[in-house]
Structure formats: C-alpha cells, structure tokens
Design a protein around this motif. Structure first.
Motif, PDB file in Angstrom:
ATOM      1  N   TYR A  93       0.838  -1.206   0.000  1.00  0.00           N
ATOM      2  CA  TYR A  93       0.000   0.000   0.000  1.00  0.00           C
ATOM      3  C   TYR A  93       0.866   1.247   0.000  1.00  0.00           C
ATOM      4  N   CYS A  94       1.871   1.261   0.838  1.00  0.00           N
ATOM      5  CA  CYS A  94       2.729   2.431   0.998  1.00  0.00           C
ATOM      6  C   CYS A  94       3.458   2.781  -0.287  1.00  0.00           C
ATOM      7  N   ARG A  95       3.878   1.775  -1.041  1.00  0.00           N
ATOM      8  CA  ARG A  95       4.658   2.012  -2.250  1.00  0.00           C
ATOM      9  C   ARG A  95       3.841   2.643  -3.377  1.00  0.00           C
ATOM     10  N   VAL A  96       2.533   2.660  -3.237  1.00  0.00           N
ATOM     11  CA  VAL A  96       1.713   3.399  -4.196  1.00  0.00           C
ATOM     12  C   VAL A  96       1.954   4.896  -4.045  1.00  0.00           C
ATOM     13  N   PHE A  97       2.281   5.327  -2.835  1.00  0.00           N
ATOM     14  CA  PHE A  97       2.426   6.751  -2.542  1.00  0.00           C
ATOM     15  C   PHE A  97       3.874   7.205  -2.417  1.00  0.00           C
ATOM     16  N   LEU A  98       4.772   6.305  -2.011  1.00  0.00           N
ATOM     17  CA  LEU A  98       6.126   6.718  -1.660  1.00  0.00           C
ATOM     18  C   LEU A  98       7.163   5.817  -2.309  1.00  0.00           C
ATOM     19  N   THR A 118       0.326   8.004   8.802  1.00  0.00           N
ATOM     20  CA  THR A 118       1.783   8.062   8.656  1.00  0.00           C
ATOM     21  C   THR A 118       2.178   8.197   7.202  1.00  0.00           C
ATOM     22  N   VAL A 119       1.544   7.415   6.337  1.00  0.00           N
ATOM     23  CA  VAL A 119       1.848   7.484   4.902  1.00  0.00           C
ATOM     24  C   VAL A 119       1.464   8.842   4.343  1.00  0.00           C
ATOM     25  N   MET A 120       0.283   9.327   4.694  1.00  0.00           N
ATOM     26  CA  MET A 120      -0.172  10.612   4.153  1.00  0.00           C
ATOM     27  C   MET A 120       0.695  11.770   4.634  1.00  0.00           C
ATOM     28  N   ALA A 121       1.239  11.648   5.839  1.00  0.00           N
ATOM     29  CA  ALA A 121       2.116  12.711   6.351  1.00  0.00           C
ATOM     30  C   ALA A 121       3.398  12.813   5.538  1.00  0.00           C
ATOM     31  N   LYS A 122       3.828  11.703   4.949  1.00  0.00           N
ATOM     32  CA  LYS A 122       5.062  11.691   4.167  1.00  0.00           C
ATOM     33  C   LYS A 122       4.810  11.865   2.664  1.00  0.00           C
ATOM     34  N   THR A 123       3.550  11.789   2.233  1.00  0.00           N
ATOM     35  CA  THR A 123       3.212  11.866   0.819  1.00  0.00           C
ATOM     36  C   THR A 123       3.052  13.315   0.381  1.00  0.00           C
ATOM     37  N   PRO A 124       3.680  13.735  -0.714  1.00  0.00           N
ATOM     38  CA  PRO A 124       3.433  15.089  -1.232  1.00  0.00           C
ATOM     39  C   PRO A 124       1.956  15.256  -1.581  1.00  0.00           C
ATOM     40  N   HIS A 125       1.423  16.438  -1.325  1.00  0.00           N
ATOM     41  CA  HIS A 125       0.022  16.725  -1.618  1.00  0.00           C
ATOM     42  C   HIS A 125      -0.075  17.886  -2.614  1.00  0.00           C
ATOM     43  N   VAL A 126      -1.073  17.818  -3.455  1.00  0.00           N
ATOM     44  CA  VAL A 126      -1.367  18.888  -4.408  1.00  0.00           C
ATOM     45  C   VAL A 126      -2.816  19.301  -4.186  1.00  0.00           C
ATOM     46  N   GLY A 146      -4.305  19.806  -1.519  1.00  0.00           N
ATOM     47  CA  GLY A 146      -4.876  19.072  -0.408  1.00  0.00           C
ATOM     48  C   GLY A 146      -5.136  17.608  -0.666  1.00  0.00           C
ATOM     49  N   ARG A 147      -4.756  17.114  -1.840  1.00  0.00           N
ATOM     50  CA  ARG A 147      -4.967  15.708  -2.174  1.00  0.00           C
ATOM     51  C   ARG A 147      -3.631  15.020  -2.374  1.00  0.00           C
ATOM     52  N   PRO A 148      -3.516  13.729  -2.006  1.00  0.00           N
ATOM     53  CA  PRO A 148      -2.230  13.035  -2.167  1.00  0.00           C
ATOM     54  C   PRO A 148      -1.820  12.956  -3.626  1.00  0.00           C
ATOM     55  N   ASP A 149      -0.557  13.210  -3.893  1.00  0.00           N
ATOM     56  CA  ASP A 149      -0.011  13.160  -5.249  1.00  0.00           C
ATOM     57  C   ASP A 149       0.299  11.710  -5.606  1.00  0.00           C
ATOM     58  N   LEU A 150      -0.428  11.172  -6.575  1.00  0.00           N
ATOM     59  CA  LEU A 150      -0.235   9.791  -6.998  1.00  0.00           C
ATOM     60  C   LEU A 150       0.579   9.701  -8.283  1.00  0.00           C
ATOM     61  N   GLY A 151       1.314  10.759  -8.613  1.00  0.00           N
ATOM     62  CA  GLY A 151       2.134  10.731  -9.817  1.00  0.00           C
ATOM     63  C   GLY A 151       3.149   9.615  -9.799  1.00  0.00           C
ATOM     64  N   HIS A 152       3.681   9.320  -8.606  1.00  0.00           N
ATOM     65  CA  HIS A 152       4.641   8.215  -8.463  1.00  0.00           C
ATOM     66  C   HIS A 152       4.021   6.906  -8.921  1.00  0.00           C
ATOM     67  N   ALA A 153       2.780   6.652  -8.511  1.00  0.00           N
ATOM     68  CA  ALA A 153       2.107   5.420  -8.905  1.00  0.00           C
ATOM     69  C   ALA A 153       1.793   5.412 -10.388  1.00  0.00           C
ATOM     70  N   ALA A 154       1.434   6.582 -10.930  1.00  0.00           N
ATOM     71  CA  ALA A 154       1.099   6.651 -12.353  1.00  0.00           C
ATOM     72  C   ALA A 154       2.284   6.273 -13.222  1.00  0.00           C
ATOM     73  N   PHE A 155       3.467   6.691 -12.849  1.00  0.00           N
ATOM     74  CA  PHE A 155       4.665   6.380 -13.624  1.00  0.00           C
ATOM     75  C   PHE A 155       5.129   4.946 -13.432  1.00  0.00           C
ATOM     76  N   ASP A 156       4.534   4.263 -12.472  1.00  0.00           N
ATOM     77  CA  ASP A 156       4.985   2.908 -12.163  1.00  0.00           C
ATOM     78  C   ASP A 156       3.973   1.847 -12.587  1.00  0.00           C
ATOM     79  N   THR A 157       3.015   2.233 -13.418  1.00  0.00           N
ATOM     80  CA  THR A 157       2.013   1.269 -13.863  1.00  0.00           C
ATOM     81  C   THR A 157       2.635   0.235 -14.784  1.00  0.00           C
ATOM     82  N   VAL A 158       2.012  -0.938 -14.811  1.00  0.00           N
ATOM     83  CA  VAL A 158       2.508  -2.013 -15.662  1.00  0.00           C
ATOM     84  C   VAL A 158       2.500  -1.583 -17.121  1.00  0.00           C
ATOM     85  N   ALA A 159       1.472  -0.853 -17.529  1.00  0.00           N
ATOM     86  CA  ALA A 159       1.369  -0.432 -18.926  1.00  0.00           C
ATOM     87  C   ALA A 159       2.559   0.415 -19.333  1.00  0.00           C
TER      88      ALA A 159
END
Length: 301
Positions: free
Chosen positions: A149-154, A194-202, A204-217
């Motif tokens: 779960y954490c690696r989706v955000f960090l 804990t995860v949200m405290a360390k996750t960059p926000h845009v 007020g919402r968590p930035d999931l750009g890290h997960a987007a770049f890590d998709t299988v596709a």
C-alpha cells in the motif's frame, strides 16, 4: 501528522477533564510530521494519566513551563534524557519512542553527534526492546501488505520509514489498539496517517504521480508515442483517484493497484466486506462520471 490515538483512561484513575490548573495547549503550528509522530502519543498518554503539569514536573527534572513547551512542540528540540524521564513516568515503551525521537531530531537539523550525546546508549532492557507478542504476530501478518500500500504513494526509503514508524506508533499505543472495537482498523488508521504525512500533496490531495509512472502499462510500453499517451492518461486517472474520499481511495488502491481480494481488503482495513464492496462501487461511479459523464442534454433530432 494526524494519528488516531485515543487517550487510554483508567477506570480507577482521575478523569483528565477534571484535573486542576491550566490545561495543556495544542501542538504548535509548524511542528514537523516526524516530531508529531512521538509527540502525539506522548501527549495522549499524559492526558490519560490524570497527572497535572505540576505533578509531572515534580517527577522529571523539568520546570512546569518547560514541560508545557515540550508537550506542545515549542522551543528547542528536547534532549532524549528529558523525554526518557517523561516516558518512565507515563510507563511508555522506550525503544520505539527513542527511534521516533532520533528520526525527528535529524529532521530538526540536529547533528548525529548531538543525538548520540543526548541519547547515550540505546535502551537494553527486555521490556524496552521487545514489543508484546501479539504486536509481533500482527506485524508479521500485515507488514508486507502495508508495504505494498505504501509504495503506491512513496518511493522505497520513505516507504520503509513509514512502515517502521507505523509499527512503532502502534507499539506506543498498544493498549488503545487492544481496547478499540477493531484492532485492524485502529492500526490501519495509524498506517494511513503516517503514509499521508510523508506523501506530497497537491491542492490538499495526495499526489499519486509516483504510482502513475509505475504502472505495468508504462513499464512494458515500447512505442514512445504510445507511451507518452498512456502516461498522460495514467496521470489524469490517478489525479481523479486522489480526489476520492478516504475509504473509497484506500479500497481502490488495495483492490486495483495492489491486487488484494475483497476479503483481504476487508481484513486490512478492519471494515466489513459489504462496506468494501459499496466503497468500490462508489469509486467506480465517481470515476465514470469524470471520464464518461452522463449526457444531460437530452435526445437530439
């Protein structure tokens, strides 16, 4: 960082609301998430103890005004021996508290020399080092899932730190976890905070750009033009996902991005399977309305 700790009141002890003297003020604005990680459970344990600041000051070598500042995160970052004395009075496990204190000290720009001089040798007593057996068993059961779960955000290092912090915080509030309606839900709230405290926000919402770049596709894309198009599509999708409320967001992450079954997701969140399924349906409708909004103009002739 906002964490879900509940004061652990004693049935035979005094009620904190009835203690005499000035009430403890709130945590100061600007206190870092790593500082809050140990400060919040320490404050909660103090509030649950029924002690006044004057009584606490009589048990630790610290004036009442300085103790109040420490408990609010005001002034200089505290030396470990002060926090260790407070932990002893409040009967808090020392080992996880010191690890969190060290991490926050580094973030406060304290040198490693200052940290080692302040902390001295790590605590070595069995009671300080070894968490409760149930805590260890629970950690063994969920740690890998928490990490996924954490690696989706960090990225890797912040993710490992977030997972370690989660179990330290759970150890510090173990009595509250056992007394809660569902320990799994209690622990998940700690992980999420804990995860949200360390996750960059845009916005007020968590930035999931890290997960987007890590998709299988994207990882398997060989055509550059197609890859860029897929990247843009993924970024838009993950931006929309980040706008989901807390529970639907976590359900989507666990179900769609981590690959957990509804039963596994229910167990991790500490929520019923129907709640997980309804949250997933809500998320699907939410995303459908963004990417395929209903036609409201009516039939055309």
């Amino acid at each position: 960082m906002s964490t879900p700790f509940e004061p652990e009141y004693s049935a035979s002890g005094p009620v904190p609301g009835g203690r005499p003297g000035r009430k403890l003020g709130p945590i100061a604005t600007g206190v870092s998430s790593t500082h809050r990680a140990w400060l919040e459970p320490t404050r909660d344990r103090y509030l649950a103890s029924g002690l006044t600041l004057a009584e606490m000051s009589g048990r630790v070598p610290l004036a009442k005004s300085k103790l109040s500042e420490l408990m609010r995160g005001v002034g200089l970052y505290p030396r470990w021996e002060l926090l260790e004395g407070i932990a002893g009075v409040l009967q808090m496990p020392v080992w996880p508290l010191q690890r969190l204190w060290r991490q926050a000290a580094l973030d406060a720009q304290k040198s490693r020399e200052w940290i080692e001089r302040s902390a001295g040798s790590p605590p070595v007593t069995t009671s300080a080092v070894v968490p409760p057996l149930e805590h260890g068993a629970f950690r063994e059961t969920v740690e890998d899932a928490y990490r996924r779960y954490c690696r989706v955000f960090l990225f890797d290092d912040p993710c490992e730190a977030a997972v370690a912090d989660t179990f330290d915080l759970l150890w510090l509030s173990w009595n509250g976890a056992l007394a809660s309606p569902d320990m799994r839900h209690y622990a998940w709230k700690i992980l999420r905070a804990t995860v949200m405290a360390k996750t960059p926000h845009v916005d007020g919402r968590p930035d999931l750009g890290h997960a987007a770049f890590d998709t299988v596709a994207l990882r398997t894309m060989t055509d550059v033009a197609a890859g860029m198009a897929q990247m843009a599509e993924s970024l838009e999708l993950f931006k929309a996902i980040s706008r989901l409320p807390e529970v639907p967001l976590d359900v989507v992450v666990l179900r769609s991005l981590c690959g957990f079954t509804p039963e596994e997701t229910s167990g991790l969140l500490g929520l019923s399977k129907p709640t997980v399924q309804s949250s997933e349906r809500y998320a699907e409708r939410f995303l459908d309305n963004i990417f395929d909004p209903p036609d409201t103009e009516g039939p055309t002739e």
